[in-house]
Write a protein that holds these residues in place. Sequence first.
Motif, PDB file in Angstrom:
ATOM      1  N   HIS A 110       0.818  -1.209   0.000  1.00 10.23           N
ATOM      2  CA  HIS A 110       0.000   0.000   0.000  1.00 10.23           C
ATOM      3  C   HIS A 110       0.852   1.260   0.000  1.00 10.23           C
ATOM      4  CE1 HIS A 110      -2.798  -3.110   1.486  1.00 10.23           C
ATOM      5  NE2 HIS A 110      -3.685  -2.413   0.824  1.00 10.23           N
ATOM      6  N   GLN A 111       2.086   1.155   0.434  1.00 11.77           N
ATOM      7  CA  GLN A 111       2.956   2.324   0.539  1.00 11.77           C
ATOM      8  C   GLN A 111       4.290   2.050  -0.148  1.00 11.77           C
ATOM      9  OE1 GLN A 111       1.860   5.111   2.050  1.00 11.77           O
ATOM     10  NE2 GLN A 111      -0.063   4.138   2.684  1.00 11.77           N
ATOM     11  N   GLU A 130       5.350  -4.677   5.576  1.00  8.51           N
ATOM     12  CA  GLU A 130       4.189  -3.797   5.663  1.00  8.51           C
ATOM     13  C   GLU A 130       2.972  -4.533   6.210  1.00  8.51           C
ATOM     14  OE1 GLU A 130       2.922  -0.810   2.411  1.00  8.51           O
ATOM     15  OE2 GLU A 130       1.399  -2.372   2.315  1.00  8.51           O
TER      16      GLU A 130
END
Lengths: 757, 189
Positions: free
Chosen positions: A433-434, A459
Amino acid sequence: MIDWSQPWLIDDIAGLRAALLAPGASGQRSVVWRMLLRSARRAPESYPWYTAFVALITRDAGDIARARQVLAAYLGKLDAVQFTSGLQLHFWCFAFPHAKWSLMFQWLCSIGAYDDDERRAITAQLVCFQFTNMHYGLRTKPEPACVDNQTLALALSNALVGMVFEGHSALAEPLRHDGLRRLPAILGALPASGYSGEGSAYMDGVIGPAVTLAVEVLNRARGRDDGLWHTPQPGDTPPIAALRMVAREVLPGGLLLPWDNYGYQFGVRSPLAYGAARTGEALFFEALAACIWSYDIGVGWAYDDLVWTVIWWPAAAAPHEQAGGWFEEQVGGALWSADRQRGVVQIWDDSAPGIPTRAHVNPNAVLFHAFGVPLSADGAADGQGCARFAFADTWREVSYLSLDAPVRYNYGDGCGGAHSVVLFDGWEGLRLHQDGPQRGVAGHAPALLHCDVAPFYRESVPDVRRVERRTLLLGERFIVIEDLIEAAHEHDVMARFVVRPELTPTDCGVRIVTPEGIALQLVEVLHAATFRCEAVAGFPTRPDGRSVVADVVQRGRQVRWLFVALAEPTRVAHRLTALQAIADPAGALDDAHACRLLRASPLRLDGQLPPHLERDLPLARTWWYRATLRRPAGAAWLRLPLGLARPRLLLDGRPVDLAPWASSLALLPPDVPLPDWLAVDAVFELVLRSDVPLSHYEGGGDGTLGLCGGFALCLPVANEQIRAASFADGVLMVQTDHALHRWPYALLPADAATSGG
Amino acid sequence: MPDVAMMERVLCDPASIPDAAQHPDWEVRYTAAVAIEALADPAWLPTVLAMWRRELARPDYARASVRFVEHVGDTRNAEMIGPLTAVFPADTDDATRAAWACRGRVRQALAFAIAAIGQCDDVLRELLHDRLRDVDEDYPVKAAVARALARVGAAGSIAPLQMALAMDEWCTHTEAALALAALAAHGIV
């Protein structure tokens, strides 16, 4: 300003003409040239992208007239194109073709195909369209942040059109200026590996072909000839890196690495020819040798791959040394046996956070490949979707892809769960997601690759410390994969392998035999772990429209697996040549009529290319082939040509259902088992009908494939199977039904703090 | 064909920009905006404002309705040579057709001109904000506006840029992020 009396970007037009037009010229380049010539002359409206080059080479009045007609047709559509959502929202797709037609217009002008008034009018139309659409498009792409195939195509098209028309129109100057400013920056900003991160389709279909032309354009703009190795500023990646990655994506057999949403597909030839000619490196020659020639593909949305292949064909012979495998610290690597018959690819390229689109989520994924045939399944779900990989958390709806209604789709097939990777705690929609680091140490040694991708998993699994995978090729045949996973807390850890059908019984591990008769056996050594196998429908689209998932699962803070894989052919092919053949111009012959005509036909063909490309034969959609052969005892298969379309197979007059090969015909030759009702030792008649493409475009945008590869009778061959495998005292032992294989082996050193978990 | 001679002239002769800025061919107006960008002179800001207002007054292009004969799909159509025929609704006038062909090109070029000039007044800045707020605006315009606001944005630009930042389109998202960072670097938060 460029010299309009010479065709731009072609080094030695006189030499090229002499080579192609020499009476009795032979070799693959001549075969391809004759394909271009026949296609452009017989059906210029169907093979428009060949016409200007053919006219340039022959300077024949008829060829020039055909090329003029095609260019007029292109110019005639530009007004309507302005209203398409394609030009408005996907302008980069139109940039490359427009630049190519601008260049080919210059080629035609160099042979006097247009008078001055015509030249001025067409120049105005071409440069105006570029200025209002592609220059606008280039400026849409954030500078310098955007480095991808789209921006490269836009920058190249502006530089190219700007240089072609420099001094002929003031509109050319901003094109030239901005194109030449951004082009080196985009090339240099490609990752050091040369891999843009967009998968094989865009590396092959856009990046590679754009890099070759960009180098040629920049060389001329700078007045130097070392652009392929030159490190552009800003950035430090020389263009040769991207070309090498294009060549590395070509797997033995000619298919490309399937690491994007396009899955397995055939690739382009022109960047390989360019790389071979300019560098002499074995890598390019080996990849070029794997290519098939009945395939027509748009490079940068222009069907001129074979044109540039002929232009850049290497004059020198292939070097004696072998390219072997490869390793790129940022991307992955491949291990190939010396004969390139067996190999494995391990990839750890970065995934884009958020929604996986082209590049898939595949940290440390492995792909097995042997005897020119893929053994792993990868790609995208078919049009009906794949329910198994449509995960609950991977639905998306977007509105900017279409001027009409929003589009809703599931992208689970791009996530970790659809790949041969490690999964934690049952999360199959694995993705990021990042932004952040995605891998730790990656390394290689002869016949060995390894990478720790724990940063990728951190993550979603914050306590994970290590997700290391090491792949080895032992004894040129056995693939060893060791996984070591360590975390602060216990997790359910799964090693997933997504492979091609068919699953076949074995008393050791898991074993598949592909429809082409290549077997892959996979066993786990340390725990004799049992694979949990599952048939998956609808993934990937090709070659099979289905796949097999084989999982092993273990819970702990430290999980270690040691897998051994062995690929073996189960059939040997005996080639069939000089089949009787007939054209069926209306495509309407019934079986009996076709068979009667075939039996009397003096025409003999090998089925290595569509007939009108193999010989000087009429352009016809439908062809029939016939041979008689003796039915051997036991199992046997007919290997039919690759790339059949609307096929019909008759054995002694009885139709054989080819539906099981419907989705694989475009990638792999079908092996059709001989039915039991054919009597042993009896002579039987083989009759095959196939359509062949009569234009660039019949592949629906994904490349157009005509039949190739010929016919063969395949018979069973003894193959080695693993009966047991063990590891003790630093020795890995694999007992097969042929021999006991032993190798000294050191396990990956474990972290004492997590061992025993 | 548009007036290509005029397009060429406006790139070479700034004196022709005022005429080009009001030219009936959108291609010529687009070229005028590109020419203003190259000059980067605040003296052209009134012309830019007038051109913005003219563009906003043109027929809406967000709901273009064109059918095609021989159309084979967005990207495949790029590879085709021809023929292609656009079929318009019966009541489509020339101005509407021009708007559907041009879409946001002139607006994009005007945004880049403002970015190059590096200053603008509140009226022009608010017009830029409106482009980010308009859900129907094309992303090339939004991305260009975000790039302009990186140079000329003010406190009131933050909210529309945050809307752009939330867009699920890479160019707009990226330019908005860069603009917000640029404004923050100048103490505008």
